[in-house]
Design a protein around this motif. Structure first.
Motif, PDB file in Angstrom:
ATOM      1  N   UNK A 249     -14.198  56.885  73.894  1.00 16.09           N
ATOM      2  CA  UNK A 249     -14.577  56.532  75.265  1.00 16.09           C
ATOM      3  C   UNK A 249     -15.452  57.622  75.883  1.00 16.09           C
ATOM      4  N   UNK A 250     -15.156  58.866  75.583  1.00 20.75           N
ATOM      5  CA  UNK A 250     -15.987  59.962  76.100  1.00 20.75           C
ATOM      6  C   UNK A 250     -17.415  59.849  75.590  1.00 20.75           C
ATOM      7  N   UNK A 251     -17.568  59.535  74.305  1.00 20.68           N
ATOM      8  CA  UNK A 251     -18.907  59.393  73.750  1.00 20.68           C
ATOM      9  C   UNK A 251     -19.608  58.143  74.294  1.00 20.68           C
ATOM     10  N   UNK A 252     -18.855  57.064  74.528  1.00 26.78           N
ATOM     11  CA  UNK A 252     -19.453  55.872  75.141  1.00 26.78           C
ATOM     12  C   UNK A 252     -19.910  56.163  76.565  1.00 26.78           C
ATOM     13  N   UNK A 253     -19.152  57.000  77.281  1.00 30.26           N
ATOM     14  CA  UNK A 253     -19.588  57.414  78.627  1.00 30.26           C
ATOM     15  C   UNK A 253     -20.937  58.123  78.564  1.00 30.26           C
ATOM     16  N   UNK A 254     -21.074  59.014  77.596  1.00 28.57           N
ATOM     17  CA  UNK A 254     -22.328  59.744  77.449  1.00 28.57           C
ATOM     18  C   UNK A 254     -23.479  58.802  77.101  1.00 28.57           C
ATOM     19  N   UNK A 255     -23.222  57.845  76.213  1.00 25.34           N
ATOM     20  CA  UNK A 255     -24.267  56.890  75.845  1.00 25.34           C
ATOM     21  C   UNK A 255     -24.647  56.008  77.027  1.00 25.34           C
ATOM     22  N   UNK A 405     -16.908  48.454  69.343  1.00 22.65           N
ATOM     23  CA  UNK A 405     -16.516  48.506  70.754  1.00 22.65           C
ATOM     24  C   UNK A 405     -15.491  47.425  71.080  1.00 22.65           C
ATOM     25  N   UNK A 406     -15.653  46.233  70.528  1.00 23.51           N
ATOM     26  CA  UNK A 406     -14.663  45.171  70.771  1.00 23.51           C
ATOM     27  C   UNK A 406     -13.307  45.577  70.199  1.00 23.51           C
ATOM     28  N   UNK A 407     -13.293  46.141  69.010  1.00 28.88           N
ATOM     29  CA  UNK A 407     -12.028  46.588  68.418  1.00 28.88           C
ATOM     30  C   UNK A 407     -11.405  47.727  69.212  1.00 28.88           C
ATOM     31  N   UNK A 408     -12.239  48.594  69.796  1.00 27.42           N
ATOM     32  CA  UNK A 408     -11.705  49.685  70.612  1.00 27.42           C
ATOM     33  C   UNK A 408     -10.973  49.136  71.831  1.00 27.42           C
TER      34      UNK A 408
END
Length: 737
Positions: A249-255, A405-408
């Motif tokens: 989630x932290x890396x998705x925030x950055x992206x 992302x769906x699996x996350x």
């Protein structure tokens, strides 16, 4: 609606590492701004479809009950520091208890309870009142002391301070019972020792607190066991999963922040994706109206208006409170909200992937991330790409990112459900152990107060033995279920498992049983834990990359070159650009057996790059490979057992008969006999050793040794005609075939 709000809150608490209560109470925006209790009853709201699909918080539309002055005072007391609260709790009662102390010290100085002055008794009551709160204050400070001391030894054991926080009340009661018993001599300060030793009520009071120490110790031990089971179980089962989820989630925030920098929110390139990401609560309404031909632009903007207004209030609240409040426009909150539904998760994956992929390419490369994030964030770009490229093939496709992302998001929901079920199971275990503690308390007090109790021990043990035989099966089942759930724990909620060749999905976990859903029939199945403890359980979801073996029967005339050709064609298939994300390059084709010399049994082993937890993905990949296997077998071609010729009597293979004379028949049979005899390596009646000796000049020493061994095993069957050996000398070349 309350379910959606509770789920969202539990998921947020899950990732933040905080424990949440079993019931979640939602309040309106104004109540959150003031953090003041609002009394009232909420009403549900109806939408265009007749049901509420929004995750907006429901509010009470009537008058708010105003707090009285006493209510405001109690609210301020509750919001004050711990020292202030304890002072307000202790001092008023202490002042009331001081009144009888003053009266028995002056006016009623000679009043006694039996032969003991009341002054000492009231002083002792005042002492244990102060001691109760001092012990509670010490128990409250123990976690901080433990963290400071444990931090000097090892940072890994500091987490056990959570146990001390949960044991604040049992620890304070245990310390208070010790202090109360130790200070009972204060009652006799104003009397002689002989008077107190002969006073029955004083002896009874001491016995009560002496037994109270043992009872408090048993209560503390039971609660400690429950807390250790809980914290060790959650650490072993969920610590790594939550850590990985937080990292993702932290890396998705950055992206997402980088994506918004390149393409602002609701730009024409990603208007539809942003509407689904941030306004997913109205997604179903928009879809239904769009199918009916109704303009849905107003619904697309409703989420934006709501978020902008909330962000505006949040900015003002942040200035007042000094911390971030109501930040609906932050990347973290948007990502968390998008992970709540598969539709929003897919939209988030599309936005991120399309934002970074270079124009004209259909895959995301590491260089794309480096170009967008900059050389200064090279380490973060490499970490992000390693996380996205799960199959380690050097690029990331849209389907790969969408699946990740769906699996996350689904894993977060399953993890929250699993933690909720396990918390309920631990609560049931706590209640059962509390019943055992209650029985133990009864025996403790009986031991301290009954002089004849010890003499009846033999009779009690006889009763216990009979009771053990009566409930022995139940106790065994209970202990087996506890070991299965808290020690072995072979699955979590949402896992795909195989039990006795039956494929199942875990729906719910209780203390004594688990509920599953069958994949083949979609029916519900319940299995007690004591039964599951004796079965083989194959957890597909916890498995790494899995492999699959397929059996193929081909004709006995299939050559080794045909098998190598099949291996090469299938290897080319799994390493192609469109399939290398699904299959590993390692590939095997094994000849298992020759059966009854009529066919060859081949085993084809394919290695996937993921497990089989996702049935849809697994079926798609398997079907694709099976089609390629059949196509490759036809291209080579590989014949089925018995050949692929048309059956006798088919128009392409007609059956007919020819009449011949007896002489022609005898001659044909003789020619066939000679042909069969000529195809033999060693003639009938001959010896393999003699054949080796004839070819001694052209064979290796190893072959000669083998010939000698073969001769010794076969034995000597008599001499062979030299003419026959000479006639078969040319057949020795078959050894090299």
């Amino acid at each position: 609606m309350s379910f959606l709000t509770s789920s969202a809150k539990s998921s947020g608490d899950l990732e933040s590492g905080k424990k949440s209560a079993g019931v979640t109470i939602t309040t309106d925006v104004e109540s959150e701004k003031t953090s003041r209790p609002v009394l009232g009853r909420r009403k549900t709201s109806e939408r265009a479809t007749g049901t509420s699909t929004s995750t907006e918080k429901l509010v009470y539309d009537g008058e708010e009950d105003a707090l009285t002055k006493i209510g405001n005072f109690l609210y301020k007391v509750h919001s004050a520091s711990i020292l202030t609260r304890y002072a307000l709790y202790i001092l008023p009662v202490a002042a009331l208890l001081a009144i009888p102390v003053a009266l028995t010290a002056t006016v009623y100085g000679e009043r006694k309870a039996g032969n003991i002055r009341l002054l000492g008794l009231f002083i002792w009551i005042e002492i244990i009142w102060f001691a109760l709160w001092m012990c509670k204050l010490i128990a409250h400070g123990l976690p901080f002391i433990f963290e400071a001391v444990a931090g000097l030894i090892s940072g890994g054991i500091r987490k056990y301070s959570l146990v001390l926080i949960s044991l604040e009340i049992p620890v304070s009661l245990f310390l208070w019972s010790i202090v109360s018993y130790a200070t009972t001599h204060v009652i006799c300060v104003f009397n002689s020792k002989d008077v107190c030793s002969n006073e029955s009520w004083f002896q009874t009071l001491q016995t009560v607190f002496k037994a109270g120490i043992v009872v408090a110790a048993i209560f503390l031990a039971e609660k400690t066991i429950i807390q250790l089971v809980s914290i060790n179980y959650h650490r072993k089962t969920y610590h790594e999963k939550i850590k990985e989820s937080k990292k993702l989630i932290k890396l998705l925030d950055l992206l997402y922040d980088a994506s918004r920098t390149l393409f602002p929110e609701y730009c024409h390139e990603f208007e539809e994706e942003d509407a689904e990401i941030q306004g997913n609560t109205l997604a179903d309404v928009r879809t239904q109206l769009a199918k009916a031909g109704v303009q849905t632009k107003v619904f697309d903007n409703m989420g934006r208006v709501r978020d902008k207004m909330t962000a505006a209030f949040g900015a003002m609240a942040s200035d007042i409170a000094g911390k971030q409040v109501f930040s609906t426009t932050s990347a973290h909150n948007i990502v968390i909200e998008a992970l709540e539904t598969p539709r929003a998760s897919k939209a988030l994956a599309r936005r991120l992937w399309l934002s970074f992929v270079g124009e004209g390419r259909d895959v995301l490369l590491k260089q794309d991330l480096i170009e967008v994030l900059g050389e200064s964030r090279l380490v973060e770009a490499e970490e992000i790409f390693a996380l996205l490229d799960r199959d380690a093939n050097g690029d990331v496709s849209l389907d790969e990112m969408t699946l990740l992302i769906v699996n996350a998001g689904q894993d977060r929901k399953n993890r929250a459900s699993s933690m909720h079920d396990i918390s309920q199971a631990i609560a049931v275990l706590d209640r059962l152990l509390s019943l055992v503690v209650l029985v133990a308390i009864a025996f403790v007090y009986a031991t301290f107060f009954s002089k004849t109790f010890a003499s009846k021990t033999t009779q009690l043990w006889t009763t216990f033995t009979g009771l053990a035989f009566a409930i022995g099966g139940t106790v065994t089942e209970f202990l087996g279920c506890c070991i299965f759930l808290f020690v072995k724990h072979p699955y979590d909620v949402g896992d795909r498992v195989t039990i006795t060749d039956t494929e199942l999905i875990v729906e719910r976990i209780s203390l004594m049983y688990s509920v599953f859903r069958r994949i083949d029939t979609n029916s519900t199945l319940q299995i007690p834990h004591n039964i599951a403890n004796t079965l083989w359980i194959e957890n597909i979801s916890r498995s790494k990359a899995m492999k699959e073996r397929l059996t193929l029967a081909v004709a006995a005339t299939t050559s080794h070159d045909d098998i190598l050709t099949l291996h090469g064609e299938l290897t080319k298939f799994v390493t192609s650009d469109e399939n290398r994300r699904d299959f590993q390059p390692d590939f095997e084709v094994e000849l298992r057996s020759v059966g009854d010399l009529k066919q060859l049994d081949l085993r084809v082993e394919i290695r996937h790059k993921s497990n089989f937890s996702n049935e849809t993905v697994r079926n798609m990949r398997r079907n694709k490979f099976m089609c390629e296997l059949l196509s490759a077998a036809r291209r080579i071609p590989l014949e089925p057992p018995g050949g692929s010729a048309a059956p006798l009597g088919d128009p392409s293979n007609p059956a007919y008969s020819v009449a011949v004379s007896d002489l022609e028949g005898v001659a044909a049979r003789e020619r066939k006999r000679v042909e069969v005899e000529g195809a033999r390596l060693v003639p009938a009646g001959g010896r393999y050793e003699d054949l080796v000796m004839q070819q001694e000049g052209g064979v290796s020493s190893g072959l000669k040794a083998f010939g000698g061994a073969a001769g010794s095993l076969l034995g000597r069957r008599g001499s062979v005609r030299s003419g026959e050996i000479g006639r078969r000398s040319g057949d020795a070349s078959m050894l090299g075939r």
